[in-house]
Design a protein around this motif. Structure first.
Motif, mmCIF file in Angstrom:
data_model
loop_
_atom_site.group_PDB
_atom_site.id
_atom_site.type_symbol
_atom_site.label_atom_id
_atom_site.label_comp_id
_atom_site.label_asym_id
_atom_site.label_seq_id
_atom_site.Cartn_x
_atom_site.Cartn_y
_atom_site.Cartn_z
ATOM 1 N N LEU A 75 0.624 -1.049 -0.053
ATOM 2 C CA LEU A 75 0.021 -0.094 -0.093
ATOM 3 C C LEU A 75 0.980 1.290 0.076
ATOM 4 O O LEU A 75 1.995 1.110 0.230
ATOM 5 C CB LEU A 75 -0.850 0.045 1.375
ATOM 6 C CG LEU A 75 -1.776 -1.106 1.225
ATOM 7 C CD1 LEU A 75 -2.590 -1.318 2.531
ATOM 8 C CD2 LEU A 75 -2.751 -1.362 0.326
ATOM 9 N N SER A 79 -0.098 5.402 4.775
ATOM 10 C CA SER A 79 -1.285 4.891 5.186
ATOM 11 C C SER A 79 -0.900 4.028 6.620
ATOM 12 O O SER A 79 -0.008 3.834 7.014
ATOM 13 C CB SER A 79 -2.003 3.963 4.180
ATOM 14 O OG SER A 79 -1.022 2.771 3.897
ATOM 15 N N SER A 81 -1.909 1.114 7.219
ATOM 16 C CA SER A 81 -1.494 -0.391 6.873
ATOM 17 C C SER A 81 -0.470 -0.206 5.623
ATOM 18 O O SER A 81 -0.403 0.612 4.904
ATOM 19 C CB SER A 81 -2.507 -1.110 6.552
ATOM 20 O OG SER A 81 -3.528 -1.085 7.481
ATOM 21 N N ASP A 119 -8.562 2.796 -3.442
ATOM 22 C CA ASP A 119 -7.903 3.615 -2.428
ATOM 23 C C ASP A 119 -7.788 3.004 -1.055
ATOM 24 O O ASP A 119 -8.630 2.189 -0.804
ATOM 25 C CB ASP A 119 -9.048 5.019 -2.241
ATOM 26 C CG ASP A 119 -8.363 5.978 -1.586
ATOM 27 O OD1 ASP A 119 -9.097 6.883 -0.952
ATOM 28 O OD2 ASP A 119 -7.155 6.136 -1.569
ATOM 29 N N VAL A 120 -6.827 3.452 -0.345
ATOM 30 C CA VAL A 120 -6.770 2.689 0.911
ATOM 31 C C VAL A 120 -7.711 3.004 1.993
ATOM 32 O O VAL A 120 -7.940 2.254 2.806
ATOM 33 C CB VAL A 120 -5.215 3.292 1.522
ATOM 34 C CG1 VAL A 120 -4.899 2.630 2.583
ATOM 35 C CG2 VAL A 120 -4.262 3.010 0.568
ATOM 36 N N GLU A 124 -9.657 0.080 4.235
ATOM 37 C CA GLU A 124 -10.039 -0.025 5.633
ATOM 38 C C GLU A 124 -11.335 0.401 5.945
ATOM 39 O O GLU A 124 -11.604 0.149 7.181
ATOM 40 C CB GLU A 124 -9.020 1.128 6.183
ATOM 41 C CG GLU A 124 -7.685 1.088 5.971
ATOM 42 C CD GLU A 124 -6.800 2.191 6.425
ATOM 43 O OE1 GLU A 124 -7.507 3.433 6.474
ATOM 44 O OE2 GLU A 124 -5.517 2.178 6.251
ATOM 45 N N LEU A 159 -5.297 -6.652 6.560
ATOM 46 C CA LEU A 159 -4.345 -5.188 6.165
ATOM 47 C C LEU A 159 -3.500 -5.037 7.307
ATOM 48 O O LEU A 159 -3.880 -5.297 8.466
ATOM 49 C CB LEU A 159 -5.402 -3.917 6.275
ATOM 50 C CG LEU A 159 -6.306 -3.830 5.091
ATOM 51 C CD1 LEU A 159 -7.143 -2.857 5.266
ATOM 52 C CD2 LEU A 159 -5.472 -3.521 3.774
#
Length: 160
Positions: A75, A79, A81, A119-120, A124, A159
């Motif tokens: 990732l 972020s 993660s 998108d991260v 999440e 994650l």
């Protein structure tokens, strides 16, 4: 002088008896318990054993599961993660197992590309897994052709 007679006893209203309330509560408990027992024992709606005997399972559809190799995606920096570990299996019609297995490199390619594009913040989000699964399933069905893939089962989505 004659004194006016004053009554020694004052007039007080009689209290109502609590006996009807107590009898009503006892009868409600007894009737409720009796109704429960009659239903539970099968006196009213039939026995439990009859209902269990009536339940028959329909035969399973002619399906098979094709495992997909685990995908690990790095990732973006910054972020919360660092990596996504994704493992899944594809539910297919049994006669189509060989054809779907033959197309596995293309399936891995579209899964990898899609997961990298997401998108991260969406990854999440706990409710995003349903949307991600639906998008990936549609892409897999396009690659393999209609009627071959029934479903995508996500077995691992971590994650870290």
């Amino acid at each position: 002088m004659a004194e006016a007679e004053t009554p020694d006893e004052e007039v007080t209203p009689k209290k109502k008896s609590k006996l009807p309330i107590i009898i009503g509560a006892v009868l409600a408990l007894v009737l409720g318990g009796g109704g429960f027992y009659a239903t539970w024992s099968g006196m009213i709606l039939g026995t439990h054993e009859e209902k269990v005997a009536e339940v028959t399972a329909s035969p399973l559809p002619d399906i098979a599961f094709v495992p997909v190799e685990p995908i690990i995606i790095s990732l973006i920096p910054g972020s919360s993660s660092r990596h996504l570990r994704f493992t899944s299996q594809i539910e297919v019609n049994k006669p189509m197992v060989d054809e779907v297995t033959l197309l596995m490199p293309r399936i891995m390619d579209i899964m990898n590309g899609y997961l990298r594009a997401v998108d991260v913040t969406q990854l999440e989000d706990p409710s995003a897994l349903i949307r991600i699964r639906a998008h990936m399933l549609r892409r897999i069905q396009i690659v393999t052709g209609e009627g071959r893939v029934r479903d995508l089962l996500i077995t691992e989505f971590v994650l870290n």
